[in-house]
Design a protein around this motif. Structure first.
Motif, PDB file in Angstrom:
ATOM      1  N   THR A 201       0.847  -1.196   0.000  1.00 36.32           N
ATOM      2  CA  THR A 201       0.000   0.000   0.000  1.00 36.32           C
ATOM      3  C   THR A 201       0.878   1.241   0.000  1.00 36.32           C
ATOM      4  OG1 THR A 201      -1.873   1.075   1.113  1.00 36.32           O
ATOM      5  CG2 THR A 201      -0.161   0.176   2.520  1.00 36.32           C
ATOM      6  N   ILE A 202       0.311   2.345  -0.495  1.00 35.90           N
ATOM      7  CA  ILE A 202       0.997   3.637  -0.551  1.00 35.90           C
ATOM      8  C   ILE A 202       0.257   4.608   0.361  1.00 35.90           C
ATOM      9  CG2 ILE A 202       1.722   5.564  -2.023  1.00 35.90           C
ATOM     10  CD1 ILE A 202       3.210   3.116  -2.745  1.00 35.90           C
ATOM     11  N   ASN A 203       1.003   5.416   1.092  1.00 42.40           N
ATOM     12  CA  ASN A 203       0.411   6.436   1.949  1.00 42.40           C
ATOM     13  C   ASN A 203      -0.110   7.575   1.072  1.00 42.40           C
ATOM     14  OD1 ASN A 203      -0.094   8.533   3.840  1.00 42.40           O
ATOM     15  ND2 ASN A 203       1.414   7.679   5.254  1.00 42.40           N
ATOM     16  N   ALA A 204      -1.435   7.780   1.072  1.00 41.23           N
ATOM     17  CA  ALA A 204      -2.030   8.793   0.196  1.00 41.23           C
ATOM     18  C   ALA A 204      -1.577  10.201   0.568  1.00 41.23           C
ATOM     19  CB  ALA A 204      -3.558   8.702   0.255  1.00 41.23           C
ATOM     20  N   ARG A 205      -1.377  10.463   1.863  1.00 40.43           N
ATOM     21  CA  ARG A 205      -0.939  11.798   2.295  1.00 40.43           C
ATOM     22  C   ARG A 205       0.553  11.994   2.096  1.00 40.43           C
ATOM     23  NH1 ARG A 205      -4.105  15.056   5.623  1.00 40.43           N
ATOM     24  NH2 ARG A 205      -6.280  14.808   4.974  1.00 40.43           N
ATOM     25  N   ARG A 206       1.312  10.936   2.184  1.00 37.04           N
ATOM     26  CA  ARG A 206       2.768  10.992   2.015  1.00 37.04           C
ATOM     27  C   ARG A 206       3.159   9.894   1.037  1.00 37.04           C
ATOM     28  NH1 ARG A 206       4.949  10.527   8.000  1.00 37.04           N
ATOM     29  NH2 ARG A 206       6.960  10.796   6.928  1.00 37.04           N
ATOM     30  N   PRO A 207       2.980  10.127  -0.259  1.00 35.86           N
ATOM     31  CA  PRO A 207       3.154   9.045  -1.243  1.00 35.86           C
ATOM     32  C   PRO A 207       4.570   8.516  -1.350  1.00 35.86           C
ATOM     33  CG  PRO A 207       2.810  11.167  -2.329  1.00 35.86           C
ATOM     34  CD  PRO A 207       2.540  11.390  -0.882  1.00 35.86           C
ATOM     35  N   GLU A 208       5.512   9.127  -0.651  1.00 32.28           N
ATOM     36  CA  GLU A 208       6.860   8.567  -0.653  1.00 32.28           C
ATOM     37  C   GLU A 208       6.961   7.334   0.239  1.00 32.28           C
ATOM     38  OE1 GLU A 208       6.804  11.624   2.688  1.00 32.28           O
ATOM     39  OE2 GLU A 208       6.033  11.425   0.634  1.00 32.28           O
ATOM     40  N   LEU A 209       5.960   7.129   1.117  1.00 31.24           N
ATOM     41  CA  LEU A 209       5.985   5.997   2.038  1.00 31.24           C
ATOM     42  C   LEU A 209       5.238   4.812   1.430  1.00 31.24           C
ATOM     43  CD1 LEU A 209       5.339   7.722   5.489  1.00 31.24           C
ATOM     44  CD2 LEU A 209       7.524   7.138   4.401  1.00 31.24           C
ATOM     45  N   ILE A 210       5.894   3.685   1.379  1.00 32.33           N
ATOM     46  CA  ILE A 210       5.313   2.466   0.837  1.00 32.33           C
ATOM     47  C   ILE A 210       5.445   1.370   1.893  1.00 32.33           C
ATOM     48  CG2 ILE A 210       7.516   1.894  -0.294  1.00 32.33           C
ATOM     49  CD1 ILE A 210       5.910   0.496  -2.480  1.00 32.33           C
ATOM     50  N   ALA A 211       4.354   0.677   2.169  1.00 32.84           N
ATOM     51  CA  ALA A 211       4.347  -0.379   3.186  1.00 32.84           C
ATOM     52  C   ALA A 211       4.127  -1.730   2.516  1.00 32.84           C
ATOM     53  CB  ALA A 211       3.260  -0.123   4.228  1.00 32.84           C
ATOM     54  N   ILE A 212       4.805  -2.749   3.043  1.00 34.87           N
ATOM     55  CA  ILE A 212       4.780  -4.077   2.436  1.00 34.87           C
ATOM     56  C   ILE A 212       4.556  -5.122   3.522  1.00 34.87           C
ATOM     57  CG2 ILE A 212       6.157  -5.800   1.188  1.00 34.87           C
ATOM     58  CD1 ILE A 212       7.709  -3.373   0.021  1.00 34.87           C
ATOM     59  N   GLY A 213       3.686  -6.072   3.236  1.00 38.20           N
ATOM     60  CA  GLY A 213       3.489  -7.223   4.095  1.00 38.20           C
ATOM     61  C   GLY A 213       4.030  -8.469   3.417  1.00 38.20           C
ATOM     62  N   ALA A 214       4.692  -9.328   4.190  1.00 36.10           N
ATOM     63  CA  ALA A 214       5.313 -10.530   3.638  1.00 36.10           C
ATOM     64  C   ALA A 214       4.840 -11.757   4.403  1.00 36.10           C
ATOM     65  CB  ALA A 214       6.843 -10.396   3.680  1.00 36.10           C
ATOM     66  N   ASN A 215       5.474 -12.888   4.155  1.00 35.01           N
ATOM     67  CA  ASN A 215       5.096 -14.135   4.822  1.00 35.01           C
ATOM     68  C   ASN A 215       5.847 -14.303   6.133  1.00 35.01           C
ATOM     69  OD1 ASN A 215       7.472 -14.413   3.316  1.00 35.01           O
ATOM     70  ND2 ASN A 215       7.252 -16.639   3.170  1.00 35.01           N
ATOM     71  N   ASP A 216       5.816 -13.262   6.940  1.00 38.18           N
ATOM     72  CA  ASP A 216       6.347 -13.321   8.294  1.00 38.18           C
ATOM     73  C   ASP A 216       5.590 -12.317   9.143  1.00 38.18           C
ATOM     74  OD1 ASP A 216       7.332 -10.864   7.553  1.00 38.18           O
ATOM     75  OD2 ASP A 216       9.445 -11.355   7.817  1.00 38.18           O
ATOM     76  N   ALA A 217       6.031 -12.086  10.373  1.00 35.90           N
ATOM     77  CA  ALA A 217       5.289 -11.251  11.312  1.00 35.90           C
ATOM     78  C   ALA A 217       5.593  -9.768  11.163  1.00 35.90           C
ATOM     79  CB  ALA A 217       5.591 -11.690  12.749  1.00 35.90           C
ATOM     80  N   TYR A 218       6.568  -9.411  10.340  1.00 33.50           N
ATOM     81  CA  TYR A 218       7.003  -8.021  10.241  1.00 33.50           C
ATOM     82  C   TYR A 218       6.297  -7.285   9.106  1.00 33.50           C
ATOM     83  CZ  TYR A 218      10.770  -9.136  13.476  1.00 33.50           C
ATOM     84  OH  TYR A 218      11.474  -9.518  14.585  1.00 33.50           O
ATOM     85  N   VAL A 219       6.000  -6.015   9.353  1.00 34.75           N
ATOM     86  CA  VAL A 219       5.466  -5.120   8.327  1.00 34.75           C
ATOM     87  C   VAL A 219       6.548  -4.097   8.026  1.00 34.75           C
ATOM     88  CG1 VAL A 219       3.693  -3.429   7.764  1.00 34.75           C
ATOM     89  CG2 VAL A 219       3.100  -5.458   9.101  1.00 34.75           C
ATOM     90  N   ARG A 220       6.828  -3.905   6.761  1.00 36.52           N
ATOM     91  CA  ARG A 220       7.953  -3.066   6.347  1.00 36.52           C
ATOM     92  C   ARG A 220       7.459  -1.783   5.697  1.00 36.52           C
ATOM     93  NH1 ARG A 220       8.579  -8.341   6.302  1.00 36.52           N
ATOM     94  NH2 ARG A 220      10.632  -9.211   6.790  1.00 36.52           N
ATOM     95  N   MET A 221       8.010  -0.659   6.117  1.00 29.58           N
ATOM     96  CA  MET A 221       7.674   0.630   5.508  1.00 29.58           C
ATOM     97  C   MET A 221       8.963   1.275   5.018  1.00 29.58           C
ATOM     98  SD  MET A 221       5.603   3.905   7.082  1.00 29.58           S
ATOM     99  CE  MET A 221       6.973   4.450   8.138  1.00 29.58           C
TER     100      MET A 221
END
Length: 704
Positions: A201-221
């Motif tokens: 997903t992309i942050n609509a207010r701050r489009p430079e921020l991108i978040a990613i979910g993977a096959n583990d417990a961590y969420v990456r931004m």
């Protein structure tokens, strides 16, 4: 727990102001978009039929006049949601199930992007019913596509090959070109060859921020401005044998040589990434069978861009503050003999405070030991529910009381006891957080100190539990001989592997505790993780709010979304065919509605009105809106919310065989020992710790 706070003007005031100023019209419209009354009346408005398979994704256009749906039948349908008619139906050309569909921003709703299980990305010009771009750079199933409203011509994709690809439709594209720098992030280089990207997903207010979910417990931004895109040469091909047979120009051996060793060109600097994880999921003392079931199935930013909502497969739903400082520590730190510091000050969201500020200043006008009369009444009602072993009811009441009175120490302490008794996934860690908060508010709260040691022990953190119980005995000597304290101390020493713990061993434990924890991603080993990955995980940020009650173990595309103009409600589907609506402030379940005969996967709120579109295994899209107040019964509403939530938690803790029996109608007895302490903080002290041998270890179903 972070409280959801915002200015909340009354509707009557906004109506009066609108008569004086037209600028208030927008505020009034947003205020009335979704309210408690409308949520209470929400019911099925219409079923849209037209697909020939499971509907895996839904997407509103910016104005909310068109709803796009895509399905296993490889068709995309554009709907008029208010006339319940099809505006357009077209074949996408995909040969696999479509998992994601997006309108391209600033395209006058004329350009659609789809991603599917055939590992292809297709861009469609729907005005002429033609496909203008076909990309096969991914070598794993494409699970999600992301766009930013303010960034035209560009989109991003996440695939199960571990790649995050960036596309610019203004630039000619060639999948065979070795010079095209389209790889934004390669998770395989950091997590190892088993890494898969599940959502983006992309942050609509701050489009430079991108978040990613993977096959583990961590969420990456990531801050994508700091990332130098790389070429597609290292596209992995090891995880998808069926695809690999038809892949050309892919050097699998070259890819495996980079797996877990970091990027060859160091294109992702250390400072451009921030990781988020629920504290109890980052520990390395986890059952390996459960580890493999954890994966982020959906994530989205809030409208203001400050919060990140994550649906964690095999677990619960979590809300993270993207502005919170890194290194939100999992363990408490002992200070001044009787106080714990709580990094992030989770107990109060409307008054952010730095560590070290004197509590006396804050509590000059807020006595944490005195509750208002109406809060005291709620607490007594919750205590009664606790005595009757209705722990979920008690927790809901404590949630409500804390929302009104966030400085009441006893409320957090009692809720911690309820969490420990209920023992859903993550409840022990939530109890630990409440114990920390209680001690911060009332440093002399005896039970909070004891429960903190007990929580650490049950979380398999025996060295930290030993430190806490020793300090408890020193600071509260009158309780050191209590049978519960002695039993817990004995269990902790046994867990440490020795009946006699001398001072030198204790000092070594304390010295190790002060070091940064090196923790590994779920399902991975140390040798398969890059140095950058270890650094990011070590400095990961804990969650603020948790939402429980649904079940997410069967599909890996299950969504969770904000509902309402200010995101004041949270909605998510469940494996039991229902979808849940939570109050964001109290985290209590408000409604449960039957949304599918099997599983609800997709929930997309309308951008400007109280209208919700859902889909799942059934080949239909269901529209939900407030029903008229005519006294008719809502047949889709589920009345007993607590029973449904409890059944879902049991389903998540069941193994595959038990789940099959559950689906056949069998029920298993509860795993809680009701002979333990049944009192809240106003009752007698009769707490008895349970050893790990006395506690059933929950098992989760694997994800498909």
């Amino acid at each position: 727990m972070k409280m959801f706070s915002k200015e909340n003007p009354r509707v009557v005031d906004l109506v009066r102001q609108r008569e004086l100023s037209e600028s208030c019209a927008a505020s009034l419209s947003r205020k009335l978009q979704v309210t408690d009354d409308l949520v209470a009346r929400l019911g099925l408005e219409k079923e849209l039929e037209g697909h020939g398979g499971c509907v895996n994704c839904l997407e509103w256009n910016e104005s909310g006049e068109i709803l796009a749906s895509a399905s296993d039948d490889t068709h995309v349908i554009l709907w008029d949601p208010f006339r319940y008619t099809k505006k357009k139906v077209f074949r996408t050309g995909h040969s696999g199930n479509i998992f994601s569909v997006k309108f391209m921003p600033k395209s006058n709703d004329g350009i659609l992007v789809t991603g599917a299980g055939d590992c292809c990305i297709r861009v469609h010009d729907i005005t002429v019913s033609d496909t203008i771009l076909v990309c096969s750079c991914h070598k794993g199933r494409v699970k999600r596509i992301a766009t930013a409203p303010s960034v035209p011509f560009m989109f991003w994709t996440a695939g199960e090959d571990g790649l995050i690809l960036q596309y610019d439709t203004r630039v000619p594209h060639s999948c065979t070109s070795q010079d095209r720098r389209g790889v934004l992030i390669n998770l395989v280089n950091h997590l190892g060859r088993l890494a898969e990207a599940k959502c983006i997903t992309i942050n609509a207010r701050r489009p430079e921020l991108i978040a990613i979910g993977a096959n583990d417990a961590y969420v990456r931004m990531y801050d994508r401005r700091m990332i130098k895109p790389s070429t597609c040469q290292a596209t992995p091909a090891s995880n998808f044998d069926a695809v690999n047979e038809n892949s050309e120009g892919i050097d699998a051996q070259a890819h495996l040589q980079r797996a877990g060793k970091g990027d060859s060109d160091d294109n992702i600097p250390l400072g451009c990434a921030r990781y988020f994880v629920a504290g109890h999921l980052r520990t390395r003392h986890q059952d390996q069978k459960r580890n493999r079931s954890l994966a982020a199935t959906y994530l989205t930013f809030s409208a203001d861009g400050n919060d990140l909502l994550v649906n964690m497969g095999g677990e619960q739903i979590y809300l993270f503050d993207v502005n919170k400082g890194s290194s939100s520590k999992f363990l408490p730190k002992w200070t001044n003999g009787t106080r714990y510091s709580v990094p992030g000050d989770q107990w109060c969201s409307d008054q952010k405070r730095d560590e070290g500020i004197q509590l006396e200043t804050y509590f000059k006008h807020n006595d944490p030991l005195v509750l208002p009369i109406h809060i005291e009444n709620i607490k007594e009602e919750a205590n009664t529910a606790f005595q009757k072993q209705k722990y979920t009811t008690a927790i809901n009441l404590y949630n409500k009381a804390i929302a009104w009175c966030p400085h009441g120490a006893v409320l957090y302490a009692n809720r911690a006891a309820s969490f420990m008794k209920r023992a859903w996934d993550g409840d022990i860690y939530a109890a630990l957080q409440d114990c920390q908060t209680t001690i911060l508010l009332d440093p002399r709260h005896v039970k909070a100190h004891f429960r903190l040691a007990r929580c650490l022990y049950e979380l398999n953190r025996a060295p930290e539990a030993h430190k806490v119980i020793k300090n408890f005995q020193q600071n509260f000597p009158e309780f050191a001989t209590n049978s519960a304290c002695r039993a817990l101390y004995k269990d902790i020493k046994k867990a440490l592997g020795s009946e006699e713990t001398n001072e030198e061993e204790t000092d070594e434990v304390e010295e190790e505790e002060d070091k940064d924890e090196v923790e590994f991603p779920v399902g991975q080993v140390a040798q398969g993780v890059s140095a950058h990955e270890l650094y990011w995980q070590r400095n990961s940020v804990d969650y603020d709010i948790r939402f429980c009650g649904h079940c997410n173990t069967t599909t890996d595309i299950k969504e969770a979304n904000f509902f309402g103009s200010d995101g004041q409600y949270i909605v998510a589907g469940s494996d039991d065919g229902s979808f849940f609506i939570w109050d964001r402030e109290t985290t209590n379940i408000l409604r449960v509605l039957r949304g599918d005969e099997s599983i609800v996967n997709c929930l997309q709120p309308h951008p400007s009105s109280c209208l919700l579109a859902t889909s799942g295994i059934d080949p239909v899209i269901r529209l939900w809106s407030p029903r008229p107040e005519d006294g008719s019964q809502n047949e889709r509403a589920i009345e007993n919310l607590e029973d449904v939530a409890s059944a879902n938690q049991l389903r998540m803790k069941s193994n595959t065989f038990e789940l099959m029996l559950l689906n056949m109608g069998y029920r298993f007895p509860g795993q809680q020992d009701h002979n333990q302490d049944q009192s809240g903080d106003d009752g007698d002290e009769r707490e008895r710790p349970m050893s790990p041998s006395q506690t059933s270890q929950p098992l989760n179903c694997r994800q498909s």
